[in-house]
Design an enzyme around this catalytic site. Sequence first.
Site, PDB file in Angstrom:
ATOM      1  N   ASP A 482       0.798  -1.225   0.000  1.00 57.06           N
ATOM      2  CA  ASP A 482       0.000   0.000   0.000  1.00 57.06           C
ATOM      3  C   ASP A 482       0.838   1.286   0.000  1.00 57.06           C
ATOM      4  OD1 ASP A 482      -2.562   1.070  -0.127  1.00 57.06           O
ATOM      5  OD2 ASP A 482      -2.652   1.454   2.016  1.00 57.06           O
ATOM      6  N   GLU A 491      -1.375   1.510  -8.549  1.00 60.89           N
ATOM      7  CA  GLU A 491      -2.053   2.395  -9.502  1.00 60.89           C
ATOM      8  C   GLU A 491      -3.440   1.853  -9.856  1.00 60.89           C
ATOM      9  OE1 GLU A 491       0.271   3.772 -12.825  1.00 60.89           O
ATOM     10  OE2 GLU A 491      -1.156   5.390 -13.219  1.00 60.89           O
TER      11      GLU A 491
END
Length: 586
Positions: A482, A491
């Site tokens: 993360d 993304e």
Amino acid sequence: MLYTLLHGLALLYTITSSAVFAQVAFPNSPYVPPRALDGAQPTNGRSHPNPQWSNLLGNLLYFYEAQRSGNLPPSNRVPWRNSSTTSDGQDVGLDLSGGYFDAGDYIKATFPLSAALMSICWGATDYGQGYDVTNQTAYLDDMLRWGLDWLMKAHSSENTLYVLVGNADLDDAYWGGDQNIPSFRPSYQINITHPGTDAAAGASAAFSACSILYSNKSFGGPFSSPASLQNSSYAEKLLTHAQQLYSFAVNATGGQQTYQSAVPAIAASYGSSSYTDELTLAALLLSWATNSTSLFQQAESYYHTFQLAGQNGVFNWDSKTPGLAVLFAQITRASSDIGGNLTVWQSEAERYFDNIVNMRGPAWMTKNGLLYYDGDSDFASLNPALNAAMLLTRYAQIASTPERKAAYLKFAQSQVDYALGNNPMHVPYIVGSHPNSPSNPHSAMASGGNDIANIDTSPPQEAHVLYGAVIGGPDKHDNYYDIRSDWPETEVALDYNAPVLTLAAMHAFNDSNDPFYTSLEVGAYDKVRPQGRPCDPVFPDACGQLSKGGKIAVGVAVGVVGLIVFGLVAWYIYLLWSVKSQKTTR
Ligand SMILES: *[C@@H]1O[C@H](CO)[C@@H](O)[C@H](O)[C@H]1NC(C)=O
Ligand SMILES: *[C@@H]1O[C@H](CO)[C@@H](O)[C@H](O)[C@H]1NC(C)=O
Ligand SMILES: *[C@@H]1O[C@H](CO)[C@@H](O)[C@H](O)[C@H]1NC(C)=O
Ligand SMILES: *[C@@H]1O[C@H](CO)[C@@H](O)[C@H](O)[C@H]1NC(C)=O
Ligand SMILES: *[C@@H]1O[C@H](CO)[C@@H](O)[C@H](O)[C@H]1NC(C)=O
Ligand SMILES: *[C@@H]1O[C@H](CO)[C@@H](O)[C@H](O)[C@H]1NC(C)=O
Ligand SMILES: *[C@@H]1O[C@H](CO)[C@@H](O)[C@H](O)[C@H]1NC(C)=O
Ligand SMILES: *[C@@H]1O[C@H](CO)[C@@H](O)[C@H](O)[C@H]1NC(C)=O
Ligand SMILES: *[C@@H]1O[C@H](CO)[C@@H](O)[C@H](O)[C@H]1NC(C)=O
């Protein structure tokens, strides 16, 4: 007072603009994503459609609304988005405003957009009732039109298609909100002397697939009827673009070539590996849209000439080959007079799928069960696996044997479960669906930061929740940390959400079981990357061990006291939240 005035104006605008953009009516109270904590509530199959799958489907569509470019309409549900990039196309004397930002940055890229629209329309044709029963059809219609209306503008003349607005190199140098996007946004085209067979054929395929959906043309049982957004004049309009783009792809004087040959600026971000799959797909979808035996035969002829049989690669925005046999089989089955041989197409589709479910390579399974294609998966591990799940789920309905049907559905379910939290990190990889979901998606827009040198820490917490965004995914060791700057893992992108929409529509329509994440306990998730080099796809083995705190609390035994404390805290947060949300909706 001011609010009432604004509201009145907005209403007036809605009424006048709705005359121009007539489409399926939105529900009286708009769908907005619930708190992530709601995703932790099991419903135990009590109601149909399952409320959790309904929410997931709603959130997946909501993500596209957050990605909108151009002048936002009064119906915009994403409070933190602003109108932007309204002068796109001015450099070439056109209006190319609108459409969608491709991913975490601000380019508009036609080739992956086309792939996503094609995939979503195909899925909404097969599992349309999933959108209907969850009251999401109006949002589907809205989402598709926002993309298709732009794609029609980008197809500015018969043999011209704009394939990129903005420049990936320049754009990557900007990290910030939607109000200061650098205004230098060049528009790049393909045309008759500088063609891009894949981009033209890919856009044609999207127009055909969506024309089929808007004309309510079903593949027949056991598939559901298409989503109820039928509009024959819109379908006709889409079909005209599909036909022109197919002719452009076939007959350009510049010959047939991949589109980065004409537009090198796209090579680094969305260069295409070949045009043969798109050309075949365009012919095939157009044959179904127009009920044309000769186009169907043309598609079969391409398939053989280009030697597309026997491949075992990935299905994604670039490579559509694995979807072809499935679609050939669906069409052949649904139309006895179009001239196909169902046995032939079933055996090709099943060769491909048997290869996957029996792990005969090249794809392999990570330790914890994610289907992995070296290369493609390194840049977004969930996408190939979820695309495989989407194709398997669809094809299972028409498999030649009950054993295959069961094996395909089981495998597909395993991938969906993995993505929704059945993984060693206990993370459902869709933003905002559960408290354990990623909270640092790589999205300049949602992050709220503008310091490109400090993407991860500025601001410390992502400013906006990008609800419904499917992220890249874990690395090949099932690790996920993360981290905003780690774009292969965090993304978001238009094409990542596409297969999940179809899967969620299928689940909403077909069963009342909860998505996997309702069984996850809520736990703090340590986002700290272990010491050492980053998990860059170029150095995949540089990824270290799981950090000590890298496992979330699910694996940790929670004592009774802990549970009580947690419950109180959750209740308090809920109170705060409901007060806040009442304020913002007033
Ligand atoms: C169908 O779509 C067209 C084009 O967007 C629109 O003008 C028309 O009003 C729509 N018809 C219905 C019945 O929604
Ligand atoms: C859909 O809308 C109808 C009518 O407003 C409502 O009764 C129903 O509960 C809604 N279903 C879902 C899943 O939101
Ligand atoms: C939209 O504009 C508001 C007000 O200027 C700003 O606070 C917000 O950050 C903007 N949104 C984005 C995504 O930049
Ligand atoms: C055709 O496309 C090429 C590549 O984008 C471009 O360089 C050229 O100017 C275009 N031709 C016309 C007539 O616009
Ligand atoms: C669409 O087709 C289905 C059958 O596949 C039919 O039940 C439905 O009424 C049709 N919808 C419209 C608007 O014609
Ligand atoms: C390509 O051009 C040929 C010759 O003009 C024509 O017969 C054919 O229909 C065209 N193909 C397409 C797909 O438009
Ligand atoms: C498709 O075309 C065939 C022959 O050209 C015709 O018999 C059939 O009725 C058509 N089917 C549809 C659904 O239009
Ligand atoms: C379909 O293909 C199979 C396998 O090649 C063949 O045995 C069969 O005769 C074909 N069916 C028709 C109707 O041509
Ligand atoms: C619905 O689920 C059942 C059980 O998993 C499966 O047998 C069936 O094929 C599914 N139907 C569809 C349309 O996906």
